[in-house]
Design a protein around this motif. Structure first.
Motif, PDB file in Angstrom:
ATOM      1  N   PRO A  89      25.644  32.910  45.713  1.00  0.00           N
ATOM      2  CA  PRO A  89      25.018  32.883  44.188  1.00  0.00           C
ATOM      3  C   PRO A  89      24.563  34.098  43.490  1.00  0.00           C
ATOM      4  O   PRO A  89      25.441  34.464  42.284  1.00  0.00           O
ATOM      5  CB  PRO A  89      24.355  32.452  43.924  1.00  0.00           C
ATOM      6  N   ALA A  90      24.129  35.190  44.183  1.00  0.00           N
ATOM      7  CA  ALA A  90      24.327  36.506  43.147  1.00  0.00           C
ATOM      8  C   ALA A  90      25.438  37.494  42.938  1.00  0.00           C
ATOM      9  O   ALA A  90      25.751  37.837  42.655  1.00  0.00           O
ATOM     10  CB  ALA A  90      23.522  37.417  44.270  1.00  0.00           C
ATOM     11  N   GLY A  91      26.853  37.304  43.629  1.00  0.00           N
ATOM     12  CA  GLY A  91      28.024  38.192  43.792  1.00  0.00           C
ATOM     13  C   GLY A  91      28.272  37.561  42.334  1.00  0.00           C
ATOM     14  O   GLY A  91      29.838  38.048  41.819  1.00  0.00           O
ATOM     15  N   PHE A  92      28.152  35.981  42.140  1.00  0.00           N
ATOM     16  CA  PHE A  92      29.317  35.918  40.911  1.00  0.00           C
ATOM     17  C   PHE A  92      27.596  36.427  39.460  1.00  0.00           C
ATOM     18  O   PHE A  92      28.272  35.181  38.788  1.00  0.00           O
ATOM     19  CB  PHE A  92      29.225  34.420  40.710  1.00  0.00           C
ATOM     20  N   GLU A  93      26.671  36.385  39.752  1.00  0.00           N
ATOM     21  CA  GLU A  93      25.793  36.022  38.340  1.00  0.00           C
ATOM     22  C   GLU A  93      26.605  37.937  38.236  1.00  0.00           C
ATOM     23  O   GLU A  93      25.155  38.457  38.292  1.00  0.00           O
ATOM     24  CB  GLU A  93      24.489  36.848  39.080  1.00  0.00           C
ATOM     25  N   VAL A  94      27.183  37.501  37.170  1.00  0.00           N
ATOM     26  CA  VAL A  94      26.984  38.549  36.515  1.00  0.00           C
ATOM     27  C   VAL A  94      27.079  38.653  34.940  1.00  0.00           C
ATOM     28  O   VAL A  94      26.842  37.722  34.693  1.00  0.00           O
ATOM     29  CB  VAL A  94      28.802  39.211  36.722  1.00  0.00           C
ATOM     30  N   GLU A  95      27.270  39.678  34.127  1.00  0.00           N
ATOM     31  CA  GLU A  95      26.731  39.577  32.657  1.00  0.00           C
ATOM     32  C   GLU A  95      27.836  38.132  31.628  1.00  0.00           C
ATOM     33  O   GLU A  95      28.774  38.647  32.337  1.00  0.00           O
ATOM     34  CB  GLU A  95      26.722  40.404  31.899  1.00  0.00           C
ATOM     35  N   VAL A 117      34.529  38.008  32.503  1.00  0.00           N
ATOM     36  CA  VAL A 117      33.598  37.666  33.029  1.00  0.00           C
ATOM     37  C   VAL A 117      34.559  38.198  34.508  1.00  0.00           C
ATOM     38  O   VAL A 117      34.558  38.576  35.607  1.00  0.00           O
ATOM     39  CB  VAL A 117      32.765  36.556  34.120  1.00  0.00           C
ATOM     40  N   LEU A 118      35.696  37.584  35.161  1.00  0.00           N
ATOM     41  CA  LEU A 118      36.816  37.891  35.778  1.00  0.00           C
ATOM     42  C   LEU A 118      36.939  39.635  35.901  1.00  0.00           C
ATOM     43  O   LEU A 118      36.922  40.066  36.973  1.00  0.00           O
ATOM     44  CB  LEU A 118      38.050  37.046  35.124  1.00  0.00           C
ATOM     45  N   SER A 119      36.670  40.213  34.661  1.00  0.00           N
ATOM     46  CA  SER A 119      37.226  41.769  34.985  1.00  0.00           C
ATOM     47  C   SER A 119      35.786  42.174  35.631  1.00  0.00           C
ATOM     48  O   SER A 119      36.355  43.385  36.401  1.00  0.00           O
ATOM     49  CB  SER A 119      37.856  42.120  33.404  1.00  0.00           C
ATOM     50  N   ARG A 120      35.343  41.995  35.287  1.00  0.00           N
ATOM     51  CA  ARG A 120      34.029  42.127  35.445  1.00  0.00           C
ATOM     52  C   ARG A 120      33.634  41.795  38.028  1.00  0.00           C
ATOM     53  O   ARG A 120      32.743  42.292  38.451  1.00  0.00           O
ATOM     54  CB  ARG A 120      32.292  41.731  35.285  1.00  0.00           C
ATOM     55  N   LEU A 121      34.559  40.559  37.903  1.00  0.00           N
ATOM     56  CA  LEU A 121      33.866  40.466  39.288  1.00  0.00           C
ATOM     57  C   LEU A 121      35.010  41.231  40.520  1.00  0.00           C
ATOM     58  O   LEU A 121      36.180  41.776  40.116  1.00  0.00           O
ATOM     59  CB  LEU A 121      34.113  38.826  39.723  1.00  0.00           C
ATOM     60  N   ALA A 122      34.446  41.261  41.224  1.00  0.00           N
ATOM     61  CA  ALA A 122      35.115  42.071  42.369  1.00  0.00           C
ATOM     62  C   ALA A 122      35.932  41.157  42.814  1.00  0.00           C
ATOM     63  O   ALA A 122      35.354  41.017  44.736  1.00  0.00           O
ATOM     64  CB  ALA A 122      34.844  43.540  43.078  1.00  0.00           C
ATOM     65  N   LEU A 123      37.020  41.086  43.080  1.00  0.00           N
ATOM     66  CA  LEU A 123      37.390  39.873  43.768  1.00  0.00           C
ATOM     67  C   LEU A 123      39.042  40.284  44.489  1.00  0.00           C
ATOM     68  O   LEU A 123      39.963  40.560  43.817  1.00  0.00           O
ATOM     69  CB  LEU A 123      38.298  39.194  42.906  1.00  0.00           C
ATOM     70  N   ALA A 124      38.907  40.871  45.634  1.00  0.00           N
ATOM     71  CA  ALA A 124      39.997  41.261  46.212  1.00  0.00           C
ATOM     72  C   ALA A 124      40.539  40.796  47.511  1.00  0.00           C
ATOM     73  O   ALA A 124      41.755  40.822  47.522  1.00  0.00           O
ATOM     74  CB  ALA A 124      38.897  42.671  47.570  1.00  0.00           C
ATOM     75  N   ASP A 125      40.391  39.077  47.180  1.00  0.00           N
ATOM     76  CA  ASP A 125      41.352  38.673  48.702  1.00  0.00           C
ATOM     77  C   ASP A 125      42.174  37.747  46.971  1.00  0.00           C
ATOM     78  O   ASP A 125      42.172  37.317  47.070  1.00  0.00           O
ATOM     79  CB  ASP A 125      40.120  37.344  48.552  1.00  0.00           C
ATOM     80  N   GLY A 126      43.554  38.140  47.594  1.00  0.00           N
ATOM     81  CA  GLY A 126      44.530  37.604  46.865  1.00  0.00           C
ATOM     82  C   GLY A 126      44.957  36.496  47.065  1.00  0.00           C
ATOM     83  O   GLY A 126      46.293  35.868  46.323  1.00  0.00           O
ATOM     84  N   SER A 127      44.779  35.561  48.252  1.00  0.00           N
ATOM     85  CA  SER A 127      45.074  34.377  48.313  1.00  0.00           C
ATOM     86  C   SER A 127      44.232  33.782  47.404  1.00  0.00           C
ATOM     87  O   SER A 127      44.185  32.698  47.848  1.00  0.00           O
ATOM     88  CB  SER A 127      44.639  33.329  50.188  1.00  0.00           C
ATOM     89  N   LEU A 128      43.512  33.753  46.257  1.00  0.00           N
ATOM     90  CA  LEU A 128      42.373  33.569  45.594  1.00  0.00           C
ATOM     91  C   LEU A 128      42.780  32.824  44.626  1.00  0.00           C
ATOM     92  O   LEU A 128      44.216  33.466  43.944  1.00  0.00           O
ATOM     93  CB  LEU A 128      41.341  33.750  44.711  1.00  0.00           C
TER      94      LEU A 128
END
Length: 161
Positions: A89-95, A117-128
């Motif tokens: 949960p902490a990884g998704f708690e962005v402004e 919000v999507l631009s603030r998340l660090a989602l490196a996995d291309g399979s998402l």
């Protein structure tokens, strides 16, 4: 007019035709009131002016669909991330995130600004897989009742402040 599960058991074409006919009748006779019980929350959201959520004999809410969603969830949009991302949960708690929920392999972030919000998340996995959609009456139902889909691991809860 009082109907109980009016489209249960109908195929998609018959369901559409049913609502076309009934919707036309309701438009013709503005004095006619339709009350229908259904487990199809999408159908209720599409056709009802007001939705009542009944759960275990208690009336939890009566509101127009958009108001119901906004009051229960606190946001108008849902950013869903599907894949193998670990649920921290902490990884998704962005402004901008009002609450976070996990439904099986999906993580739902409720927000009014999904793109930001999507631009603030660090989602490196291309399979998402990522979906952005409106909050639904189903989301509101799960939040209000405290129940979750069978495969869900957690309920949408406001993020800690």
């Amino acid at each position: 007019l009082l109907l109980d599960e009016p489209t249960s058991g109908l195929d998609p074409q018959a369901r559409l035709r049913f609502w076309e006919i009934l919707g036309g009748r309701l438009e013709e006779d503005t004095g006619l009131t339709l009350v229908f019980a259904t487990h199809d929350l999408g159908e209720a959201e599409q056709w009802a002016d007001r939705i009542a959520i009944l759960h275990r004999g208690r009336l939890l809410a009566v509101r127009p669909p958009a108001e119901l969603c906004r009051a229960a969830i606190g946001a108008r949009r849902k950013l869903t991330i599907v894949g193998r991302a670990p649920f921290e949960p902490a990884g998704f708690e962005v402004e901008g995130v009002a609450s976070v929920a996990r439904f099986g392999p999906e993580v739902a972030l409720y927000t009014d600004q999904p793109e930001r919000v999507l631009s603030r998340l660090a989602l490196a996995d291309g399979s998402l897989q990522i979906r952005i959609e409106n909050v639904s009456v189903s989301d509101a139902f799960f939040k209000l009742t405290g129940e979750v889909p069978d495969e869900a691991a957690a309920l949408a809860m406001p993020k800690p402040r």
